[in-house]
Design a protein around this motif. Structure first.
Motif, PDB file in Angstrom:
ATOM      1  N   SER A 124      61.092  -3.324  -0.210  1.00  0.00           N
ATOM      2  CA  SER A 124      60.269  -2.541  -1.137  1.00  0.00           C
ATOM      3  C   SER A 124      58.977  -3.269  -1.461  1.00  0.00           C
ATOM      4  O   SER A 124      57.901  -2.662  -1.509  1.00  0.00           O
ATOM      5  N   ALA A 125      59.073  -4.569  -1.699  1.00  0.00           N
ATOM      6  CA  ALA A 125      57.873  -5.346  -2.028  1.00  0.00           C
ATOM      7  C   ALA A 125      56.870  -5.296  -0.879  1.00  0.00           C
ATOM      8  O   ALA A 125      55.669  -5.063  -1.094  1.00  0.00           O
ATOM      9  N   ALA A 126      57.356  -5.496   0.342  1.00  0.00           N
ATOM     10  CA  ALA A 126      56.455  -5.477   1.496  1.00  0.00           C
ATOM     11  C   ALA A 126      55.823  -4.103   1.688  1.00  0.00           C
ATOM     12  O   ALA A 126      54.623  -3.980   1.990  1.00  0.00           O
ATOM     13  N   ALA A 127      56.614  -3.048   1.483  1.00  0.00           N
ATOM     14  CA  ALA A 127      56.083  -1.687   1.649  1.00  0.00           C
ATOM     15  C   ALA A 127      55.026  -1.381   0.597  1.00  0.00           C
ATOM     16  O   ALA A 127      54.001  -0.752   0.893  1.00  0.00           O
ATOM     17  N   ARG A 128      55.278  -1.815  -0.642  1.00  0.00           N
ATOM     18  CA  ARG A 128      54.297  -1.545  -1.703  1.00  0.00           C
ATOM     19  C   ARG A 128      52.984  -2.283  -1.430  1.00  0.00           C
ATOM     20  O   ARG A 128      51.900  -1.723  -1.617  1.00  0.00           O
ATOM     21  N   VAL A 129      53.058  -3.533  -0.990  1.00  0.00           N
ATOM     22  CA  VAL A 129      51.830  -4.283  -0.704  1.00  0.00           C
ATOM     23  C   VAL A 129      51.072  -3.617   0.437  1.00  0.00           C
ATOM     24  O   VAL A 129      49.840  -3.473   0.390  1.00  0.00           O
ATOM     25  N   SER A 130      51.771  -3.182   1.450  1.00  0.00           N
ATOM     26  CA  SER A 130      51.112  -2.477   2.554  1.00  0.00           C
ATOM     27  C   SER A 130      50.418  -1.206   2.066  1.00  0.00           C
ATOM     28  O   SER A 130      49.372  -0.816   2.592  1.00  0.00           O
ATOM     29  N   GLY A 131      50.978  -0.592   1.037  1.00  0.00           N
ATOM     30  CA  GLY A 131      50.423   0.640   0.507  1.00  0.00           C
ATOM     31  C   GLY A 131      49.071   0.497  -0.153  1.00  0.00           C
ATOM     32  O   GLY A 131      48.392   1.507  -0.410  1.00  0.00           O
ATOM     33  N   PHE A 132      48.646  -0.732  -0.444  1.00  0.00           N
ATOM     34  CA  PHE A 132      47.302  -0.921  -1.000  1.00  0.00           C
ATOM     35  C   PHE A 132      46.232  -0.323  -0.076  1.00  0.00           C
ATOM     36  O   PHE A 132      45.174   0.100  -0.536  1.00  0.00           O
ATOM     37  N   GLN A 133      46.525  -0.314   1.221  1.00  0.00           N
ATOM     38  CA  GLN A 133      45.528   0.195   2.166  1.00  0.00           C
ATOM     39  C   GLN A 133      45.207   1.659   1.932  1.00  0.00           C
ATOM     40  O   GLN A 133      44.136   2.139   2.341  1.00  0.00           O
ATOM     41  N   ASN A 134      46.109   2.388   1.286  1.00  0.00           N
ATOM     42  CA  ASN A 134      45.821   3.789   0.972  1.00  0.00           C
ATOM     43  C   ASN A 134      44.624   3.927   0.033  1.00  0.00           C
ATOM     44  O   ASN A 134      43.999   4.997  -0.007  1.00  0.00           O
TER      45      ASN A 134
END
Length: 409
Positions: free
Chosen positions: A114-124
């Motif tokens: 979850s942590a990795a997915a949320r950080v990746s989501g910053f690109q949105n």
């Protein structure tokens, strides 16, 4: 990142709970006199892990949009009005909540994905503005949204979250992302030498910006300090000390207390917020770790002592937005990892216990505050992502083992 301030009267029992516990700790010899080195590793009471996990579950159930919603969050539980997704600020705090859960001893591995997915989501939220100026925008750019301004404080905290993930994983791509976020934020340094107290970071990347603020400058200093500690690039040390010194020279009211902002017309917004206290404590702590210059530890401890004396008086902590208190308490715990002082944890635990008791709806597991994000419970106000994320962060940090507190960012 400055909500409308809300003043409220509260029951005496709550005032006593928060203020008395912290005041007793402040009166101890460690705060007033010589401190002790960082304490040996301990495992905290599991109640904090339980509260962090249950609040995260409630946030995910009520506010997370899931894969169909691009892994984003809603601003609050009222789906009848407003944007379909949250602003960057809410998304970042929910991301940091997952990152802090990742640090829980024993239980943290469950939150790694979850942590990795949320950080990746910053690109949105990332876009390149006209003229080739990149930045994380306050709202989602096309195709998911209509975009928004680049707030430099938002970019500061995106960088801090990437530091968290870098320290947790050792993956250099997160360090690179933190450097990118700082490159964006540092564009905000005001170069107009005719202004009163020249310098400081502008709040927004816009030609009509007239505000140089303690939050963006202090958080930028904290991010730069982390980057210097991790890379040893001297440019980050120069940036961190320049930003830190500007806040101390131009917005410091007293030890640990910083006025909100200085306007280009010379006026000053004198409002005090807990997260401005925290950012400067955190910066001084990291600068001490990175340079071993004892003046930074002395300044961090003086700021902690002065700010605690103020914020634990007259129920001021309860009146602050919960998200600002999350910054503040985590920075106090970061300082505690360098030089132990029971006052820091005592204040955080007192506030966290009182807020769990008074602001949580046991039927949903969600927290409700006034429109300011702090104050007395208001169950008629939709539960906000920002508030849930703040509580998760505080509970999770209190649930970390003491030997991990140095990884707070």
């Amino acid at each position: 990142m400055t909500p409308t301030r809300y003043s409220t009267t509260t029951a005496f029992t709550r005032v006593a709970t928060v203020a008395t516990v912290a005041a007793l700790a402040i009166g101890g010899s460690i705060v007033a006199g010589t401190g002790t080195p960082a304490h040996a590793a301990t495992s905290p009471d599991g109640v904090w892990q339980s509260r962090a996990s249950s609040t995260y579950d409630a946030m995910q159930d009520s506010l997370y949009t899931g894969a169909a919603g691009h892994g984003l969050y809603r601003e609050n539980t009222d789906t009848s009005t407003g944007n379909p997704y949250s602003y960057l600020w809410e998304y970042r705090e929910a991301t940091q909540a997952a990152l802090d859960l990742q640090g829980l001893p024993g239980a943290g591995a469950a939150y790694t994905n979850s942590a990795a997915a949320r950080v990746s989501g910053f690109q949105n939220y990332y876009a390149v503005l006209p003229g080739g100026r990149p930045g994380y925008e306050s709202y989602l750019p096309a195709p998911l949204g209509t975009g928004g301004d680049v707030y430099y404080d938002d970019n500061d905290v995106v960088g801090l979250s990437n530091i968290s993930e870098y320290r947790a994983t050792g993956n250099a791509s997160y360090l690179d992302a933190a450097r990118t976020a700082f490159d964006i934020a540092s564009r905000g340094w005001n170069t107009d030498t005719t202004l009163t107290c020249p310098g400081g970071l502008d709040w927004i990347d816009r030609p009509d910006n007239t505000v140089r603020a303690a939050n963006v400058t202090g958080l930028g200093a904290q991010l730069a300090a982390h980057l210097y500690e991790e890379t040893k690039d001297p440019s980050y040390l120069r940036w961190s000390t320049k930003l830190y010194d500007w806040n101390n020279r131009c917005l410091r009211q007293s030890a640990g207390l910083y006025q909100n902002s200085r306007n280009d017309d010379g006026t000053v917004d004198t409002t005090l917020w807990t997260y401005n206290s925290g950012a400067m404590i955190g910066t001084a702590t990291i600068l001490y770790r990175a340079t071993q210059d004892p003046k930074y530890l002395q300044q961090a401890r003086a700021a902690a002592r002065g700010s605690l004396a103020y914020w634990t008086t007259d129920n001021r902590l309860q009146q602050q937005p919960a998200v600002f208190n999350a910054f503040y308490f985590k920075d106090l715990l970061l300082l505690d990892s360098v030089q132990h002082d029971p006052a820091y944890r005592a204040a955080a635990e007192a506030w966290a216990n009182a807020t769990w008791r008074d602001n949580r709806d046991p039927a949903t597991g969600l927290f409700h505050f006034q429109p300011s994000g702090g104050g007395d419970v208001d169950l008629t106000r939709p539960a906000a992502t920002l508030d849930q994320a703040a509580m998760i962060q505080v509970f999770a940090a209190l649930g970390w083992s003491s030997d991990r507190l140095g990884d707070i960012s």
